[in-house]
Write an enzyme that holds these catalytic residues in place. Sequence first.
Site, short mmCIF file in Angstrom:
data_model
loop_
_atom_site.label_atom_id
_atom_site.label_comp_id
_atom_site.label_asym_id
_atom_site.label_seq_id
_atom_site.Cartn_x
_atom_site.Cartn_y
_atom_site.Cartn_z
CD GLU A 61 -3.37 0.70 2.11
OE1 GLU A 61 -4.34 0.08 1.70
OE2 GLU A 61 -2.97 0.93 3.15
CG HIS A 120 7.12 -29.82 2.96
ND1 HIS A 120 7.42 -30.93 2.75
CD2 HIS A 120 7.61 -29.30 4.14
CE1 HIS A 120 8.40 -31.40 3.57
NE2 HIS A 120 8.63 -30.26 4.44
CE LYS A 154 -11.67 2.38 1.79
NZ LYS A 154 -11.24 3.36 2.54
#
Length: 620
Positions: free
Chosen positions: A399, A428, A533
Site C-alpha cells: 500500500e 512442501h 470503495k
Amino acid sequence: MASISGVCSPSSTLRPCRSLLPLKSLRWDAISLPIGPSDRLRHARPPQSIADLSRSTAAGGAAAEPVEKKAGAIEKDPINLWHRYVDWLYQHKELGLYLDVSRIGFTDEFFERMEPRLQKAFRAMQELEKGAIANPDEGRMVGHYWLRNPKLAPKSFLVLQIEKTLDAICRFADEIISAKIKPPSSPAGRFTQVLSVGIGGSALGPQFVAEALAPDNPPLKIRFIDNTDPAGIDHQIAQLGPELASTLVIVISKSGGTPETRNGLLEVQKAFREAGLNFSKQGVAITQENSLLDNAARIEGWLARFPMFDWVGGRTSEMSAVGLLPAALQGIDIKEMLAGASLMDEATRTTVVKNNPAALLALCWYWASDGVGSKDMVVLPYKDSMLLFSRYLQQLVMESLGKEFDLDGNRVNQGLTVYGNKGSTDQHAYIQQLREGVHNFFVTFIEVLRDRPPGHDWELEPGVTCGDYLFGMLQGTRSALYANNRESISVTVQEVNPRSVGALIALYERAVGIYASLVNINAYHQPGVEAGKKAAAEVLALQKRVLAVLNEASCKEPVEPLTIDEIADRCHAPEEIEMIYKIVAHMAANDRAIIAEGSCGSPRSIKVFLGECNVDELYV
Ligand SMILES: O=P(O)(O)OC[C@H]1O[C@H](O)[C@H](O)[C@@H](O)[C@@H]1O
C-alpha cells in the site's frame, strides 16, 4: 418476507456468454491506451531486459536508475562468499538482531552510485521526523516514529497527547485485567475475551502481534472481525457463545467511517441486543476525534474511547492505541515493544549506509527488483508465531509503494509485491517453483535463533533437536536457492519477543520510507484504494434502484415480471446490465424476496419480480 430463489439456486452455474480471448493472443502492440508524454516512453515498446526496464521507467521521470546485468554479481566461490558475508553483516548488539545481505548480488559500484540518493532519502526522513508535510497529497505530517519516542514530536501538545494516551492505555488494560472494570452481566465477573472489529491497518498489526506474542493463556483471548462477510462474522460471534457477556469489543477505525468496520459493529451490536446485553458497557472505540465512530461512541456512552492521530497512517499504527491496547489486554509487554522499535529507530537514523539496516534493506530491494518492482519479495519466517508477518508486510509495503504516479506527477506504476507464509511449511508447497521455476522473486528469510524457551529442548535423535531440523531447513533452502542464482536477505533475531517484534516493525517501516524516497513516490497515501470503495458504493446504490423498479412492477395487478433488459431500461442504466444481472443473482441466492424464473446460466431468459411488494417501501 417470503423468499423464493427460483432456479437461481447455488447449483446453477454462471457461465460467461462468450468464450474469452485466450491470454496468449494478446499482443503488446495490440493494446492501445491513451498516451500522454510520459506514457509514450513507457509504452513505446515492451522492455527487453532488466536494464531496459529500469531505463524506460527512469526516462518516464521516475527516480529509478538502470542497474547493471546481475548474473555476474552472484558470487559462487565459498571463501569469497564468506568474506562477503562477514564484510556486510549488520549486527544490532542490544537488540540481538542481524541482517545478512550477502546473498543479494549488488556490486560496489552500485552501492557507490546509490550513495547520494540514499543521503537524499536520509535528509527527507530527517525532515519527516521533524514534522514536515511528508504526505503532500493529504497535507499530513507522518509521525509514527514519535510514538516510541514522544520527545521527537515537533510540538509540545503532540508529546502530551502521545504520553497521555499511552498512560490511559496501560491504566485501562490494567483495570480490565484486574477486573476493576467488569462487564455488567458476565457470569465470570470479568472480561475474558476481546473482539476486535477493524480492517486493513486497523487489523493487520494487532493480528500479527497477537499471533507472534500472545501467551498461551492470555488474560483476555482475542479474536477478530476484519471483513464484511456475514458468515465470517457469525462464526466469530458463535464461537464466543455465552462468553459474549464477558467480551470487550474494540472497534478500530482511523477514519471512523470504513463500511466493513461499521457493518461489523452493527452485526455485533445486534448480537448483543439479541443476547439481552448492553453493548455500550462493553464497547471501546479507537478512532480519530470527532469521526462518525467517535461521535457514536460518545453519544451512546461506550466504556472507553482512545484517539488515533491524524499524523499516524493505518499501516504504521501498530505502536499507537490501535496495536497497543489489544496487545496490553493480552498481557503483552507493550513498553518492550516500544523500546524495541525505539532502539531500531535510533539505529536506522544513521546516515552511514552500511550501518543502517533499513537503508541496506531498501538498497537490496532496489537492486533485486531493479528499482521498478520487477521481482517479488517472498517473506519466509521460519517460526510459526511469525506466520502473519508477511501479511502485515503486504499492506505496509504494497500500500505504501504500489503507486501510479511519482512525486513529480510522472506515471511510474511502482510497487513491490510481497507474499509468503512460513518455513519449513512452505518448502512442501511452493519452494519447488522458487528453486527451479520462474525467476521473479527474491526471498527474505526471518530466522529465530532460540528454538524453545530454555529447559524445554530435547534430542529427538542423537545430537539433533526438532529446532535443529527447522534451522537445517532454513539454511538448506537458502543455499539451494542461491546455488540457482536466487537472491535472498536474512534477518535474524534471538527470539520472538515484544522487543524484537517492535524492532522488526520499525525496521520495515523505515525501509519502506527510504525505498519510497529512492523511487520518488509518496509512501503515505493510498489513492488507489478509493476507486474500489467508490465502485462498491455505486453497486449498492444501483441495487436500491433495482429494488425500487422491481417493487413498482411487483405492486401491479397482475404482477409484472421483468427481464434483466427491462430492469436495466427502467433503471435508466442500460450500460449497467451485467451488474444488474449480478445483483439479481446475488439477492436471489440470499432469500431476498426476489423471484427469478429462468436459468441463471442464461441471463436473458430470467424474469424477475418480488415475492412481496411494499407500496410504502422507499428503496432509493
Ligand atoms: O482505519 P480505517 O480508517 O477504518 O481504515 C482501514 C483501512 O482502510 C483503507 O482500505 C486504507 O487503504 C487502509 O490503509 C486502512 O488501514
